[in-house]
Design an enzyme around this catalytic site. Structure first.
Site, PDB file in Angstrom:
ATOM      1  N   SER A  89       0.824  -1.203   0.000  1.00 22.27           N
ATOM      2  CA  SER A  89       0.000   0.000   0.000  1.00 22.27           C
ATOM      3  C   SER A  89       0.859   1.253   0.000  1.00 22.27           C
ATOM      4  O   SER A  89       2.025   1.209   0.382  1.00 22.27           O
ATOM      5  CB  SER A  89      -0.886   0.014   1.242  1.00 22.27           C
ATOM      6  OG  SER A  89      -1.629   1.194   1.273  1.00 22.27           O
ATOM      7  N   LYS A  96      -5.038  -6.581   2.529  1.00 25.36           N
ATOM      8  CA  LYS A  96      -4.864  -5.378   1.701  1.00 25.36           C
ATOM      9  C   LYS A  96      -6.222  -4.936   1.112  1.00 25.36           C
ATOM     10  O   LYS A  96      -6.524  -3.750   1.025  1.00 25.36           O
ATOM     11  CB  LYS A  96      -3.846  -5.647   0.581  1.00 25.36           C
ATOM     12  CG  LYS A  96      -3.739  -4.551  -0.486  1.00 25.36           C
ATOM     13  CD  LYS A  96      -3.222  -3.249   0.094  1.00 25.36           C
ATOM     14  CE  LYS A  96      -2.829  -2.176  -0.883  1.00 25.36           C
ATOM     15  NZ  LYS A  96      -3.541  -1.951  -2.090  1.00 25.36           N
ATOM     16  N   HIS A 105      -8.099  -3.228   3.778  1.00 24.43           N
ATOM     17  CA  HIS A 105      -7.497  -1.900   3.913  1.00 24.43           C
ATOM     18  C   HIS A 105      -8.122  -0.949   2.892  1.00 24.43           C
ATOM     19  O   HIS A 105      -8.516   0.169   3.212  1.00 24.43           O
ATOM     20  CB  HIS A 105      -5.978  -1.982   3.716  1.00 24.43           C
ATOM     21  CG  HIS A 105      -5.331  -0.655   3.443  1.00 24.43           C
ATOM     22  ND1 HIS A 105      -5.376  -0.049   2.207  1.00 24.43           N
ATOM     23  CD2 HIS A 105      -4.642   0.189   4.242  1.00 24.43           C
ATOM     24  CE1 HIS A 105      -4.762   1.110   2.256  1.00 24.43           C
ATOM     25  NE2 HIS A 105      -4.298   1.273   3.486  1.00 24.43           N
ATOM     26  N   ASN A 106      -8.200  -1.390   1.653  1.00 26.03           N
ATOM     27  CA  ASN A 106      -8.748  -0.516   0.615  1.00 26.03           C
ATOM     28  C   ASN A 106     -10.230  -0.228   0.858  1.00 26.03           C
ATOM     29  O   ASN A 106     -10.690   0.894   0.618  1.00 26.03           O
ATOM     30  CB  ASN A 106      -8.551  -1.146  -0.766  1.00 26.03           C
ATOM     31  CG  ASN A 106      -7.119  -1.039  -1.238  1.00 26.03           C
ATOM     32  OD1 ASN A 106      -6.192  -0.943  -0.435  1.00 26.03           O
ATOM     33  ND2 ASN A 106      -6.907  -1.058  -2.535  1.00 26.03           N
ATOM     34  N   GLU A 127     -10.392   2.356   3.388  1.00 30.39           N
ATOM     35  CA  GLU A 127     -10.000   3.621   2.729  1.00 30.39           C
ATOM     36  C   GLU A 127     -11.223   4.259   2.043  1.00 30.39           C
ATOM     37  O   GLU A 127     -11.439   5.474   2.146  1.00 30.39           O
ATOM     38  CB  GLU A 127      -8.900   3.283   1.718  1.00 30.39           C
ATOM     39  CG  GLU A 127      -8.371   4.433   0.914  1.00 30.39           C
ATOM     40  CD  GLU A 127      -7.341   3.918  -0.120  1.00 30.39           C
ATOM     41  OE1 GLU A 127      -6.449   3.133   0.259  1.00 30.39           O
ATOM     42  OE2 GLU A 127      -7.443   4.301  -1.288  1.00 30.39           O
TER      43      GLU A 127
END
Ligand SMILES: NC(=O)c1ccc[n+]([C@@H]2O[C@H](COP(=O)([O-])OP(=O)(O)OC[C@H]3O[C@@H](n4cnc5c(N)ncnc54)[C@H](OP(=O)(O)O)[C@@H]3O)[C@@H](O)[C@H]2O)c1
Length: 483
Positions: free
Chosen positions: A132, A186, A189-190, A193
């Site tokens: 990231s 990941k 995480h996105n 976000e």
């Protein structure tokens, strides 16, 4: 070009991400980096522009393999999907058992599980690593989320630690879990976000429309918020974006940017995965849908004549309203992260990964887009109680939400009355009220399901499964008799 093994790590793919990651690797003590790109021109450009890196270039996969010390380790940074598969196929031909292939692209975790299984059969290790932080992170220190085998972590761990971002002295990388665990984390995480950005957007919209303040004035508010519990990269850059004036028109840039938000798909992956796992990531879903709604110009133009509230709703006390919005933003953010971590827990259970939630919060503290002070609180919460059933129940977050909830409700009421869309604020509050409810109307839904489909129900006062004979005398029978 060399045919002796000089490099301890290789990078395949010399586009933006790969070339920056290769430069990052080369800048660390002890690393010699082999580089390869399908078309040699990109390799040549990187060589010409960065002689200081001491790269070992290769023009074929065979040369690339020959330039790497054993066990070979190479990070693929190419177009996700078919590009990644094509490179893996070539590397498998020239690598040997014990070597390590790392996919640092944005792969869907189920693809990583599939690739890991296939590559493992050759004796080569395959590691899906979420990376990231975009271009800047790749160059100066990303947050890295590697999956793969324990064996590959032994070789890769020190290399990845050397290039990762550092938060409070600790490198932002940990061995997340086996096979697709890294790309799964990941992806979450996105997703987080997406919702973080949507919540900030809603806060901006509420203040702008509620108080009439200019983007530059709101930039000051965000800059101030960035000194407190909301301190984060996204709040920081929000102030920067809002302060920016358009050189051509002299007006705030945010007013000339087309209000149609793009997406590369990882938010949608998160929601699709959470649906399969049965985990309500309602904030992330609303954030993904809000981008979809924004990107339908014909529909929006057609709907722009629809009526809004008939009376103007004004804000009496601007300072109090702005503070309410700040608190509502913080409370909604806690819910968003709580939901994201629920999805990680469910994914770990489903796929058999031993994911340490506190460690995930720690590696997100720097080098990635959602980096924030707040993540220290999350890692503390999981360190204190690793079996927390919901992050929002940790004492710190429970107190924070308790302190914010009246403001949160006032803000959502204001938004509804003023006709300001706040899907993420509102859905986060609805989720909060949902999980804390003593009784939910799910009882009625079970009754309806039993009525039209004999789906049966459980009772609160005794064990067993029951069915009401809706089209008969409406007596209740045990479900065993119903089938
Ligand atoms: N850009 C970002 O901010 C960002 C952030 C995080 C993660 N990522 C991920 O990082 C990866 C790389 O991103 P990027 O933006 O640097 O590059 P990209 O534009 O996604 O891909 C271009 C690279 O892929 C290579 N490639 C494509 N098909 C290939 C094939 N069949 N065989 C061999 N090589 C092939 C290209 O080689 P040629 O030069 O020969 O065409 C080029 O090096 C992607 O998975 C992306 O999702 C990107």
């Amino acid at each position: 070009m060399s045919d002796s093994p000089q490099a301890n790590i290789g990078v395949v793919g010399m586009a933006v991400m790969g070339s920056n990651l290769a430069r990052n690797l080369a800048s660390r003590e002890g690393n010699t980096v082999a580089i390869f790109n399908r078309s040699y021109e990109k390799t040549q450009t990187v060589l010409d522009e960065h002689p200081e890196a001491g790269f070992v270039p290769a023009s074929t996969y065979e040369e690339f393999a020959a330039s790497l010390q054993k066990p070979r380790a190479a990070i693929i940074m190419v177009q996700a999907g078919r590009g990644t598969d094509a490179v893996i196929d070539e590397l498998v031909k020239v690598f040997e058992p014990g070597d390590i292939i790392v996919d640092g692209g944005n792969a869907l975790f189920t693809d990583t599980i599939r690739r890991e299984k296939a590559v493992r059969e050759t004796g080569i290790n395959f590691v899906g690593a979420g990376i990231s932080g975009g271009e800047e992170g790749a160059l100066n220190g990303p947050s890295i989320m590697p999956g793969g085998s324990d064996e590959s972590w032994v070789t890769l761990g020190p290399i990845l630690k050397s290039i990762a971002a550092v938060a409070e002295g600790e490198p932002c990388v940990t061995h997340v879990g086996h096979d697709g665990a890294g790309h799964f984390v990941k992806m979450i995480h996105n997703g987080i976000e997406y919702v973080d950005m949507q919540l900030i957007g809603e806060a901006y919209d509420l203040i702008r429309r509620g108080t009439g303040k200019s983007p530059a004035e709101i930039a000051d508010i965000f800059a101030e918020w960035n000194t407190g519990e909301l301190e984060s990269y996204l709040i920081e850059i929000t102030a920067e974006v809002l302060r920016q004036n358009d050189a051509e028109t002299g007006t705030p840039l945010v007013d000339v940017i087309l209000d149609a938000a793009g997406a590369k798909g990882t938010g949608a992956w998160t929601v699709q995965t959470a649906l399969d796992l049965g985990i309500p990531v309602s904030g992330i879903a609303e954030a993904v849908f809000a981008r979809s709604l924004s990107s339908k110009p014909a529909q929006r133009a057609g709907a722009s004549s629809l009526p809004g509230p008939s009376t103007t709703v004004s804000v009496d006390d601007e300072a109090a309203f702005i503070e309410d919005v700040r608190r509502a933003l913080y409370a909604s953010k806690i819910i968003a992260y709580s939901q994201g971590f629920d999805a990680i827990v469910a994914g770990a259970e489903q796929y058999g990964w031993d994911i340490k939630k506190g460690d995930i919060a720690k590696i997100w503290r720097a080098g990635c887009i959602i980096r924030a002070q707040f993540l220290n609180r999350i890692s503390d919460a999981y360190e204190e109680d690793s079996s927390l059933v919901a992050l929002v129940l940790a004492p710190y977050f429970r107190d924070a939400v308790e302190g914010a909830q009246e403001a949160w409700r006032r803000v959502v009421v204001h938004a509804v009355q003023a006709g300001i869309p706040t899907p993420a604020f509102s859905s986060s509050l609805a989720y909060y009220d949902g999980i804390r409810a003593d009784r939910l109307p799910a009882a009625l839904i079970q009754g309806q399901r039993d009525f039209f489909g004999a789906h049966t129900y459980k009772r609160i006062d005794k064990d067993g499964t029951f069915h009401t004979l809706w089209s008969g005398d409406r007596s209740e029978i045990s479900a065993v008799d119903a089938h």
